[in-house]
Design an enzyme around this catalytic site. Structure first.
Site, PDB file in Angstrom:
ATOM      1  N   ASN A 295       0.878  -1.171   0.000  1.00  0.00           N
ATOM      2  CA  ASN A 295       0.000   0.000   0.000  1.00  0.00           C
ATOM      3  C   ASN A 295       0.919   1.225   0.000  1.00  0.00           C
ATOM      4  OD1 ASN A 295      -1.796   2.050   0.470  1.00  0.00           O
ATOM      5  ND2 ASN A 295      -2.713   1.140   2.302  1.00  0.00           N
TER       6      ASN A 295
ATOM      7  N   ARG B  65      -2.595  -2.056  -3.463  1.00  0.00           N
ATOM      8  CA  ARG B  65      -3.784  -1.244  -3.288  1.00  0.00           C
ATOM      9  C   ARG B  65      -3.681  -0.078  -4.264  1.00  0.00           C
ATOM     10  NH1 ARG B  65      -5.090   3.329   0.919  1.00  0.00           N
ATOM     11  NH2 ARG B  65      -7.274   3.600   0.422  1.00  0.00           N
TER      12      ARG B  65
ATOM     13  N   HIS C 252     -13.139   2.908  -0.308  1.00  0.00           N
ATOM     14  CA  HIS C 252     -13.123   1.848   0.723  1.00  0.00           C
ATOM     15  C   HIS C 252     -13.761   0.558   0.195  1.00  0.00           C
ATOM     16  CE1 HIS C 252     -13.469   5.301   3.888  1.00  0.00           C
ATOM     17  NE2 HIS C 252     -12.205   4.926   3.826  1.00  0.00           N
TER      18      HIS C 252
ATOM     19  N   ARG D 203     -12.858  15.887   7.591  1.00  0.00           N
ATOM     20  CA  ARG D 203     -13.544  16.229   6.324  1.00  0.00           C
ATOM     21  C   ARG D 203     -15.001  16.590   6.595  1.00  0.00           C
ATOM     22  NH1 ARG D 203     -11.822  10.777   3.250  1.00  0.00           N
ATOM     23  NH2 ARG D 203     -10.022  10.531   4.605  1.00  0.00           N
TER      24      ARG D 203
ATOM     25  N   GLU E 122      -8.191  -5.206   5.064  1.00  0.00           N
ATOM     26  CA  GLU E 122      -8.009  -4.878   3.651  1.00  0.00           C
ATOM     27  C   GLU E 122      -6.807  -5.608   3.054  1.00  0.00           C
ATOM     28  OE1 GLU E 122      -8.725  -0.849   5.024  1.00  0.00           O
ATOM     29  OE2 GLU E 122      -9.536  -0.371   3.049  1.00  0.00           O
TER      30      GLU E 122
END
Ligand code: ADP
Length: 397
Positions: free
Chosen positions: A7, A91, A180, A241, A384
């Site tokens: 990743n 990823r 995601h 955010r 993940e």
């Protein structure tokens, strides 16, 4: 079969080496401060050995070389040679409209990932750099791309088209993509396994609640809607955010405060969310502590967040014409009973109620619904890396 999962971020690269015979994580680590003075590698093995070492890593190629050195090292290694790594799973954040599943990387795929840079200018370039570094150092080892956006590509047009001039969709591929995806897919599939029901017959709302948070409606194995949009800024209010706001606020604030597009972007991405509402922190642990000390704005931030999650669950239950399961995952979803309780409060009318004691679970799989809850409410830790390794194994066989 041993699979390396990579990743790659702009100045860091996380990795895991997974033995797929029993899904053991043989080693995992982080190459940090790549291209910055003081670069270092942190590495841990399955049997408790670990090392943290400053190594000069000028670029991602150096980082890959360093992690391979440590994976094969006498003292900290877990394999004898590079040949034991049969494939690498990467990823990749954005696959645009081109990729609806994981793929083995060839020149054509590389070009298509590069074409998606425009859609994810901060994320796809380091992902590409990571792939190139692996290709150079592990010549001939199959490389697989697993996209954050791919699982959401089943969304129908009515869910992903924005009510903006249609030419912008054609010109800039401006539409909802969702993110995601690897996590939503992993926990949705796992939910079906836990419930012992066919995945393609279940209506599941997956709530990935972390620093970045998103919700997906998984209808019979296919995403029909999700809360993030063209970028990961949309949907829920998150750590820093703002999530969905009235779009007119953007030009209003830019005019009032004389902000440039970059400044406005930074406010919405880095200075908003629960951090802004609470004035305390973007981390829900800090918010919980502040609430315990009587901080009202921290309490408001938790209310805003859980209210928004609740609204998405309701909307997606409607969109799917029913709901069999709600899944909580990621840092907050897995570890924060208070948020789960606030989200599920009042959902009895649609057949979802949670057992307060079971809801105290942290970081482990658990059906937290009451015996008579028609909708099963599950906590499922996401993984993940394992999901990427599984996709990679499936493709390279
Ligand atoms: P990211 O999106 O960066 O991967 P995470 O999924 O780790 O983020 O989520 C970060 C959030 O999860 C933080 O708000 C933090 O409070 C919460 N969190 C993570 N781990 C724990 C834990 N062990 N206990 C309580 N809260 C946690």
């Amino acid at each position: 079969m041993k699979i390396l999962v990579v990743n790659a971020g702009s100045s860091s690269l996380k990795y895991q080496l997974i033995d797929m015979t029993d899904e053991t994580v043989l080693a995992k680590g982080l190459c940090d401060r790549i291209g910055i003075p003081g670069s270092l590698i942190k590495h841990k093995t399955y049997d408790g050995r670990s090392v943290e070492k400053e190594i000069t890593m000028a670029d991602h190629k150096d980082a890959i070389a360093s992690l391979i050195k440590v994976l094969t090292h006498e003292e900290w290694g877990v394999i004898k040679s590079l040949d034991e790594i049969k494939a690498v799973g990467h990823r990749v954040v954005h696959g645009g409209e081109k990729f609806f599943k994981s793929v083995i990387i060839d020149d054509e795929v590389m070009q298509a990932i590069e074409e998606c840079v425009e859609l994810a200018p901060l994320h796809n370039p380091p992902n590409i750099t990571g792939i190139r570094a692996c290709q150079q150092i592990m010549n001939g080892v199959p490389q697989v791309a697993v996209f954050d956006t791919a699982f959401h590509q089943t969304m129908p047009q009515k869910a992903y088209i924005y009510a903006l001039p249609y030419e912008y969709y054609k010109k800039y591929k401006l539409r909802k993509y969702g993110f995601h995806g690897t996590s939503h897919k992993y926990v949705a599939e796992r939910a079906a396994q836990i419930l012992g029901k066919p995945y393609d017959k279940l209506k599941i709302v997956t709530c990935h609640l972390g620093n970045g948070s998103s919700i997906a409606a998984v209808d019979c194995g296919k995403v029909i809607d999700t809360s993030m949009g063209f970028t990961p800024l949309d949907g829920l209010a998150m750590g820093t955010r703002c999530g969905t706001i009235d779009p007119a606020v953007v030009t209003f604030l830019m005019n009032k405060e004389g902000l440039s597009a970059e400044e406005m972007d930074a406010i919405m991405n880095k200075k908003s969310g629960v951090l802004a509402i609470s004035g305390v922190s973007s981390d829900f642990r800090d918010l919980d502590d502040a609430v315990d000390q009587g901080n009202e704005r921290a309490a408001l931030a938790l209310e805003v967040f859980s209210y928004q999650v609740k609204k998405f669950i309701g909307a997606y239950a409607c969109a799917m014409g029913g709901i069999d399961a709600i899944v909580f995952t990621a840092g907050i979803g897995e570890n924060n009973p208070k948020i789960r309780k606030m989200v599920c409060e009042g959902l009895g009318f649609m057949g979802a109620s949670i057992n307060e004691e079971k809801n105290l679970v942290r970081g482990a799989e658990m059906d937290i619904s009451t015996e008579d809850s028609k909708v099963r409410v599950l906590v499922i830790p996401t993984n993940e890396e394992l999901a990427i390794a599984k996709e990679t194994k499936k493709l390279v066989g």
